[in-house]
Design a protein around this motif. Structure first.
Motif, PDB file in Angstrom:
ATOM      1  N   VAL A   4     -17.191  57.381   4.845  1.00  0.00           N
ATOM      2  CA  VAL A   4     -15.884  57.412   4.359  1.00  0.00           C
ATOM      3  C   VAL A   4     -14.818  59.007   4.572  1.00  0.00           C
ATOM      4  CG1 VAL A   4     -16.990  55.626   2.794  1.00  0.00           C
ATOM      5  CG2 VAL A   4     -16.863  58.067   2.174  1.00  0.00           C
ATOM      6  N   ASP A  43     -11.721  54.548   4.619  1.00  0.00           N
ATOM      7  CA  ASP A  43     -11.010  55.556   4.251  1.00  0.00           C
ATOM      8  C   ASP A  43      -9.863  54.107   3.581  1.00  0.00           C
ATOM      9  OD1 ASP A  43     -10.330  58.195   3.277  1.00  0.00           O
ATOM     10  OD2 ASP A  43      -8.771  57.620   4.001  1.00  0.00           O
ATOM     11  N   ARG A  88     -10.753  52.532   1.073  1.00  0.00           N
ATOM     12  CA  ARG A  88     -11.533  53.282  -0.473  1.00  0.00           C
ATOM     13  C   ARG A  88      -9.745  53.833  -1.255  1.00  0.00           C
ATOM     14  NH1 ARG A  88     -10.067  58.623  -1.272  1.00  0.00           N
ATOM     15  NH2 ARG A  88      -9.377  57.940   0.637  1.00  0.00           N
ATOM     16  N   ARG A 102     -13.174  51.093  -6.522  1.00  0.00           N
ATOM     17  CA  ARG A 102     -14.268  52.131  -5.803  1.00  0.00           C
ATOM     18  C   ARG A 102     -14.352  51.229  -4.833  1.00  0.00           C
ATOM     19  NH1 ARG A 102     -17.217  50.741 -10.221  1.00  0.00           N
ATOM     20  NH2 ARG A 102     -19.723  50.734  -9.280  1.00  0.00           N
ATOM     21  N   LEU A 103     -14.978  52.067  -3.616  1.00  0.00           N
ATOM     22  CA  LEU A 103     -15.610  51.375  -3.026  1.00  0.00           C
ATOM     23  C   LEU A 103     -17.039  52.754  -2.492  1.00  0.00           C
ATOM     24  CD1 LEU A 103     -15.343  50.492   0.672  1.00  0.00           C
ATOM     25  CD2 LEU A 103     -15.159  53.372   1.114  1.00  0.00           C
TER      26      LEU A 103
END
Length: 442
Positions: free
Chosen positions: A375, A390, A393, A402-403
């Motif tokens: 990430v 990214d 995220r 959130r991721l």
């Protein structure tokens, strides 16, 4: 802060009040004592004048009775060789001591003190005039004076605390307004400004905050215009690609090329429109995750068919409203689905689960060995740009979620875009994703 300022004012004014109040209480009592002794001195002086006229005991008795102190039984004249004229409260030793010193003295007596004034008659005999001063006379007016001083001290302390509270309220109000505006600016309200108020330092801080907010808005506007210009520049190669697709002979490949050009043109239009929107306008947008997923699956399903990938969708039976622009949701969904096609071999199955909690993509590939590194923006262990996860995220955090990256039940990776979505209201019904086209075994 306001209560701290009040306590500081209370402590300072209390110390100042005590510094003046304690000496004044003693001074008030001394003033009352001196006043009582002064009155006794005046009455003794009057008797000295009467003795200078005639020292006959009978006349002295009448003179003593005619005075206020004599009438109250507090005045006596001590002549040598005869009994005192009037009511006496001292002993002979006290009278002898006054004669010996030849000056006014005070002597302790029951219930007060006696003022003794020695004098000499015209025939040379020594005489002592006694004036008794009771205790209540020496403290007359002391308690009212002390109460007045105490009340004045309380009024001064309370008044100073109220003034400090008013001044502190202005200071606290200005500080809270600056802090609240800072939080709102951090939340994306670029139009927020602070009204300068309070002390000069806080006014300077407010002016600096307003200048910073203005500069930040100008910078973001410039970046949005740059993004719109860059997106517009892509139209030129897209036009050439469309012309090449139109020259292709009719068939499945030509249709797919033209469809891809149309979709790319729509995406560029959406990016340009979204880039030109202000932050406030974009923050107020709502998109349906189910609808976006259905449209993107229409594109990715064709590629899945070419690669013989089994896939299925779970959920999507009702709309999922997300407080994000549609273009950002499209980026996230494409990044999640594209991650499966880019990093798993052909023929590997995947599953998409959509609900109010967010979007989950499971695959049966090799998985992700280092989720923390996957990430990081610009970092990729598979030769890609390292921006896909990214982007997911960033979109998830923008929606308050959130991721997460975990091991999938299918054996590969599970990438979840968990969203903090608002409660579903009476929104319009979006397209149903569950039960859409599937390839391969489910």
């Amino acid at each position: 802060m306001r209560w701290e300022l009040n306590r500081l004012a209370l402590a300072i004014t209390s110390m100042v009040a005590l510094a003046f109040l304690v000496p004044l209480t003693f001074a008030t009592r001394q003033i009352a004592h001196d006043r009582a002794i002064g009155d006794a001195r005046q009455q003794a002086a009057a008797m000295v004048a009467a003795l200078a006229v005639d020292a006959d005991p009978q006349l002295l008795t009448s003179a003593v009775a005619s005075t206020a102190a004599g009438e109250a039984g507090r005045l006596a004249v001590h002549l040598p060789g005869i009994a005192p004229v009037g009511a006496t409260h001292v002993t002979g030793a006290d009278v002898a001591s006054a004669n010996r010193y030849r000056r006014p003295v005070t002597a302790a007596a029951a219930g007060g003190i006696a003022y003794l004034q020695p004098s000499v008659l015209s025939d040379g005999r020594a005489v002592v005039i006694e004036v008794f001063v009771p205790d209540d006379e020496m403290t007359r007016g002391v308690w009212p004076a002390w109460l007045a001083l105490g009340g004045l001290a309380v009024v001064l302390v309370v008044g100073s605390v109220l003034v400090a509270d008013r001044l502190g309220a202005r200071l606290v109000r200005a500080t809270r307004e600056l802090a609240d505006s800072s939080r709102r600016l951090g939340a994306g309200e670029l139009a927020v400004r602070v009204r300068p108020s309070g002390p000069p330092e806080l006014r300077d801080a407010a002016l600096a905050f307003n200048a910073m907010a203005g500069d930040l808005r100008r910078l973001l506007d410039a970046e949005r215009e740059l993004a719109a210009d860059l997106s517009h520049r892509l139209r030129t190669p897209l036009t050439a690609l469309r012309l090449d697709a139109d020259t292709m002979p009719p068939g499945l490949i030509a249709d797919r090329m033209r469809q891809a050009c149309d979709m790319l043109d729509e995406e560029l239009e959406a990016i340009i429109a979204g880039a030109r929107l202000g932050v406030e306008a974009r923050g107020a947008q709502r998109s349906d995750l189910v609808e976006v997923l259905a449209e993107r699956l229409a594109f990715w399903s064709a590629l899945a068919e070419d690669q013989a990938r089994p896939w299925r969708v779970v959920g999507g039976d009702r709309p999922v409203a997300v407080a994000l622009p549609r273009s950002e949701l499209i980026l996230a969904v494409d990044a999640l689905l594209g991650n499966v096609f880019a990093h798993t071999p052909e023929g590997v199955a995947f599953r998409v689960t959509v609900s109010e909690a967010g979007l989950l993509v499971d695959d049966a590939g090799p998985g992700i060995s280092d989720p923390a590194n996957a990430v990081q923006r610009g970092v990729s262990g598979a030769g890609s740009s390292g921006l896909g996860l990214d982007i997911v995220r960033r979109v998830a955090e923008a929606a308050g979620g959130r991721l997460t990256i975990e091991r999938s039940p299918l054996g590969g990776a599970r990438i979840a875009m968990l969203l903090g979505v608002p409660e579903a209201g009476p929104a319009q019904q979006g397209p149903r994703v569950a039960g859409r086209r599937r390839r391969g075994p489910s």
